[in-house]
Scaffold this active site. Structure first.
Site, PDB file in Angstrom:
ATOM      1  CB  VAL A 104       4.102 104.228  53.175  1.00  0.00           C
ATOM      2  CG1 VAL A 104       5.505 104.769  53.419  1.00  0.00           C
ATOM      3  CG2 VAL A 104       3.719 104.379  51.711  1.00  0.00           C
ATOM      4  CB  CYS A 105       6.039 103.490  57.396  1.00  0.00           C
ATOM      5  SG  CYS A 105       6.989 103.608  58.916  1.00  0.00           S
TER       6      CYS A 105
END
Length: 319
Positions: A104-105
């Site tokens: 994520v990210c």
């Protein structure tokens, strides 16, 4: 169905929403269908970590004592900028054994540091796509989509896109009905495809410095069905077509044609998602003229026809 262990890495400087967003999705699926997910968190030494927001997160165990996961989830945050080498070493040694690897990210940066994205297509938060591409040339970085799935490796963009990716994984594991139930519980729509852009057309392009060009950008957005050829837009900006095309690209980072294409596609998608208008009506309102022209644009950019897009991504009413 065998229970899937989801292991979430924790480290100092982690973005708390990168952790809690996907965890809430998997936890919601487990509540709906008990015995499907076992969620565990782990830090290097098993000690609590401090998130970038100042929140303290207490892991279940040290990484060395953690169970072998089905899904290994690597969140992002400021802590990925100077990661502990032991974390990268652990990922390099253990991540390939997971059946599914998810970031994520800026968690994608940790995966890239461990060599786990070499030869793969990946994304990350828009602000760090350039850094990822520069520091890891073996990675095919795509700055556009909110998430990318390449085989067993999935990477997502900033923060909330981790929820979108987790919902897509739940849908893959347990079916659309369960994913919809979780989405409703979290008050989010199960509708964002992975190739949805991280930004709208207006935000993806830079805002022009000169007022006439800014006014043209705004006019395009408000009138997608109008004549948006270079000659017409140049006349509106009171410039020659050649000068207008050069100035527009220099100040916005994209050509007038590409900007118009994105605005029209975005307008059509919004109408497909939010209205019951026919495909023919939407094609006219969005400037395509004919359903076939709109179909070609959708297939080329999104890999799905307008009708398919509407079936897949129009939100189901909550009531």
């Amino acid at each position: 169905m065998p229970q899937r262990t989801v292991l979430v890495l924790l480290f100092d400087g982690v973005q708390s929403l990168d952790v809690t967003g996907p965890v809430e999705v998997f936890a919601g699926a487990e509540t709906h269908s008990p015995g499907t997910y076992r969620i565990r968190t782990a830090s290097l030494d098993g000690a609590p970590v401090r998130a970038s927001s100042g929140l303290t997160l207490v892991p279940d165990s040290a990484l060395a004592e953690s169970p072998e996961p089905h899904t290994l989830l690597v969140p992002g945050g400021a802590g990925t900028r100077r990661p502990d080498p032991r974390l990268t070493d652990w990922l390099r040694a253990h991540a390939p054994h997971a059946e599914r690897l998810v970031s994520v990210c800026t968690g994608a940066i940790l995966l890239a540091e461990a060599g786990l994205l070499d030869g793969r297509r990946a994304t990350t938060h828009w602000a760090y796509c350039g850094t990822l591409a520069r520091d890891h040339p073996a990675v095919e970085v795509d700055a556009e989509p909110i998430y990318v799935r390449d085989g067993t490796v999935s990477t997502s963009a900033g923060v909330t896109s981790g929820i979108d990716l987790a919902l897509a994984l739940v849908e893959e594991d347990l079916g659309r009905d369960v994913a919809l139930t979780v989405a409703r519980h979290l008050v989010v729509f199960l509708r964002r495809p992975g190739n949805q852009a991280q930004f709208s057309a207006q935000l993806a392009a830079q805002t022009a410095q000169r007022e006439p060009l800014r006014e043209v950008q705004q006019w395009i957005t408000e009138h997608p069905a109008a004549d948006l050829g270079v000659e017409s837009l140049a006349a509106r900006a009171r410039l020659s077509p050649r000068h207008f095309a050069r100035a527009f690209q220099a100040e916005t980072g994209t050509t007038p044609g590409r900007y118009v294409d994105r605005v029209r596609l975005e307008h059509a998608r919004r109408l497909l998602e939010d209205t019951a208008d026919s495909i023919e009506e939407i094609s006219r309102a969005s400037g395509y003229g004919t359903p076939e022209a709109m179909r070609r644009a959708f297939v080329r950019t999104l890999g799905a026809s307008p009708a398919e897009y509407r079936r897949r991504f129009r939100p189901v009413p909550l009531h």
